[in-house]
Design a protein around this motif. Structure first.
Motif, PDB file in Angstrom:
ATOM      1  N   THR A   1       1.080  -0.973   0.186  1.00  0.00           N
ATOM      2  CA  THR A   1      -0.329   0.170  -0.068  1.00  0.00           C
ATOM      3  C   THR A   1       0.595   1.448  -0.551  1.00  0.00           C
ATOM      4  OG1 THR A   1      -1.899  -1.141   1.659  1.00  0.00           O
ATOM      5  CG2 THR A   1      -1.538   1.203   1.358  1.00  0.00           C
ATOM      6  N   ASP A   2       2.145   1.357   0.010  1.00  0.00           N
ATOM      7  CA  ASP A   2       2.928   2.412   1.076  1.00  0.00           C
ATOM      8  C   ASP A   2       3.440   2.703  -0.715  1.00  0.00           C
ATOM      9  OD1 ASP A   2       4.107   1.743   3.976  1.00  0.00           O
ATOM     10  OD2 ASP A   2       2.651   2.558   3.764  1.00  0.00           O
ATOM     11  N   ALA A   3       3.894   1.859  -1.685  1.00  0.00           N
ATOM     12  CA  ALA A   3       4.429   1.955  -2.627  1.00  0.00           C
ATOM     13  C   ALA A   3       3.040   2.477  -3.618  1.00  0.00           C
ATOM     14  CB  ALA A   3       4.615   0.723  -3.289  1.00  0.00           C
ATOM     15  N   PRO A   4       2.987   3.759  -4.418  1.00  0.00           N
ATOM     16  CA  PRO A   4       2.784   4.264  -5.202  1.00  0.00           C
ATOM     17  C   PRO A   4       2.152   3.377  -6.500  1.00  0.00           C
ATOM     18  CG  PRO A   4       4.185   5.596  -5.908  1.00  0.00           C
ATOM     19  CD  PRO A   4       4.559   4.105  -3.937  1.00  0.00           C
ATOM     20  N   PRO A   5       0.938   3.269  -7.078  1.00  0.00           N
ATOM     21  CA  PRO A   5       0.686   1.865  -8.087  1.00  0.00           C
ATOM     22  C   PRO A   5       1.569   2.150  -9.495  1.00  0.00           C
ATOM     23  CG  PRO A   5      -1.426   3.500  -7.275  1.00  0.00           C
ATOM     24  CD  PRO A   5      -0.622   4.229  -7.063  1.00  0.00           C
ATOM     25  N   PHE A   6       2.134   0.813  -9.800  1.00  0.00           N
ATOM     26  CA  PHE A   6       3.590   0.643 -10.797  1.00  0.00           C
ATOM     27  C   PHE A   6       2.969   1.511 -12.211  1.00  0.00           C
ATOM     28  CE2 PHE A   6       5.444  -1.806 -13.436  1.00  0.00           C
ATOM     29  CZ  PHE A   6       7.230  -1.861 -13.292  1.00  0.00           C
ATOM     30  N   GLN A   7       3.763   1.722 -12.711  1.00  0.00           N
ATOM     31  CA  GLN A   7       3.699   2.567 -14.286  1.00  0.00           C
ATOM     32  C   GLN A   7       5.137   2.523 -14.828  1.00  0.00           C
ATOM     33  OE1 GLN A   7       2.394   6.984 -12.716  1.00  0.00           O
ATOM     34  NE2 GLN A   7       1.383   6.351 -14.759  1.00  0.00           N
TER      35      GLN A   7
ATOM     36  N   PRO B   1       8.867   7.007 -13.592  1.00  0.00           N
ATOM     37  CA  PRO B   1       9.280   7.230 -12.191  1.00  0.00           C
ATOM     38  C   PRO B   1       8.525   7.066 -11.237  1.00  0.00           C
ATOM     39  CG  PRO B   1       9.665   9.722 -13.458  1.00  0.00           C
ATOM     40  CD  PRO B   1       8.488   8.955 -14.412  1.00  0.00           C
ATOM     41  N   ARG B   2       9.350   6.315 -10.052  1.00  0.00           N
ATOM     42  CA  ARG B   2       8.559   5.798  -8.910  1.00  0.00           C
ATOM     43  C   ARG B   2       8.126   7.657  -7.819  1.00  0.00           C
ATOM     44  NH1 ARG B   2       9.975   1.683  -4.251  1.00  0.00           N
ATOM     45  NH2 ARG B   2       8.370   2.124  -2.412  1.00  0.00           N
TER      46      ARG B   2
ATOM     47  N   THR C   1       3.158  -7.316  -6.037  1.00  0.00           N
ATOM     48  CA  THR C   1       3.581  -6.567  -5.113  1.00  0.00           C
ATOM     49  C   THR C   1       3.771  -5.233  -6.188  1.00  0.00           C
ATOM     50  OG1 THR C   1       5.793  -6.367  -3.628  1.00  0.00           O
ATOM     51  CG2 THR C   1       2.985  -7.384  -2.793  1.00  0.00           C
ATOM     52  N   ASN C   2       2.991  -3.866  -5.729  1.00  0.00           N
ATOM     53  CA  ASN C   2       4.023  -2.834  -6.895  1.00  0.00           C
ATOM     54  C   ASN C   2       5.041  -2.449  -6.758  1.00  0.00           C
ATOM     55  OD1 ASN C   2       1.677  -1.512  -7.906  1.00  0.00           O
ATOM     56  ND2 ASN C   2       0.455  -0.920  -5.939  1.00  0.00           N
ATOM     57  N   GLU C   3       5.557  -2.808  -5.041  1.00  0.00           N
ATOM     58  CA  GLU C   3       7.258  -2.828  -4.540  1.00  0.00           C
ATOM     59  C   GLU C   3       7.697  -3.477  -4.718  1.00  0.00           C
ATOM     60  OE1 GLU C   3      10.037  -0.559  -2.545  1.00  0.00           O
ATOM     61  OE2 GLU C   3       8.326  -0.509  -2.359  1.00  0.00           O
TER      62      GLU C   3
END
Length: 254
Positions: free
Chosen positions: A20-26, A30-31, A80-82
């Motif tokens: 959850t802490d990581a923003p949605p991956f694109q 850039p993160r 996960t996004n992370e």
């Protein structure tokens, strides 16, 4: 039994929190947000993170495969996004974005500080001779030229003659400036020995700084990775690996 269930629940909650802490991956983005100084600062820390120098070949293959799965929509459940951000960070740190080939470790952006620090120390050594001054200036410019070439914009190749001309010009100019300033300092009779020594310590800075943006043509992969703007801004007008001056009329303020 209850303790086991509690431990499992805590582990699941921890994993969910990390995701959850990581923003949605694109993919390819850039993160961290590039609209603020802190976001750009975090992004640059990611680019130069020396820990990526110790990534194994197996981990690199796994990261590349994970991104390929995401790209083709075949990502396995539970990723996960992370994990995705970490995989992209590893790939961008090791592989050239245009050629998809591994960049030699000393010439990666993550290796710039670890491999460049000994050179900086050599530049600042006291009581240098003419030979040592020439050697360290040559080594510094050679390292910088190799970093720029290894991270060049390979989508718009430039003739090798331009790289050679830029490299020779940088080496000759840096050596000339450093040697010339050292000679002037030695002939400055009004300086006390302490003042002369202090001034000599700062001689490498104008020799290095004057040429930081004029070593080799082409845009670096760092510029591609760090630009918050569109790909149409590439290649950079200024070839330095740390350049932020792109051919774009409008850009975020620094």
């Amino acid at each position: 039994m209850a303790d086991t269930a509690t431990t499992a629940s805590a582990a699941a909650a921890s994993a969910a929190s990390a995701s959850t802490d990581a923003p949605p991956f694109q993919l390819g983005k850039p993160r961290f947000q590039q609209t603020s100084f802190y976001g750009r600062f975090r992004h640059f820390l990611d680019i130069i993170d020396p820990r990526t120098l110790f990534v194994t070949e197996r981990r690199l293959r796994e990261a590349v495969q994970l991104l390929e799965d995401y790209k083709h929509g075949t990502l396995r459940p539970g990723v996960t996004n992370e994990q995705l951000w970490s995989a992209q960070k590893i790939k961008q740190a090791i592989l050239h974005p245009d050629t998809n080939e591994k960049i030699f470790m000393p010439f990666r952006m993550s290796g710039y500080i670890p491999f460049g620090t000994p050179i900086v120390v050599g530049l600042l050594l006291p009581n240098q001779t003419l030979a040592s001054t020439v050697f360290w200036q040559w080594l510094n410019q050679s390292h910088n030229a190799c970093v720029n070439y290894a991270n060049r914009n390979a989508t718009k190749p430039s003739p090798a003659s331009k790289f050679i001309q830029g490299y020779l010009g940088a080496v000759i100019s840096a050596v000339s400036i450093a040697v010339g300033l050292n000679v002037l300092v030695q002939k400055a009779n009004k300086f006390t020995p302490a003042t002369r020594l202090l001034v000599q310590r700062f001689v490498p800075f104008p020799a290095v700084g004057r040429l930081s943006c004029r070593r080799a043509p082409g845009c670096s992969s760092l510029c591609k990775a760090s630009c918050a703007w569109q790909p149409s801004a590439w290649p950079c007008r200024w070839p330095s690996a740390f350049s932020r001056r792109c051919q774009r009329l409008k850009r975020p303020s620094w």
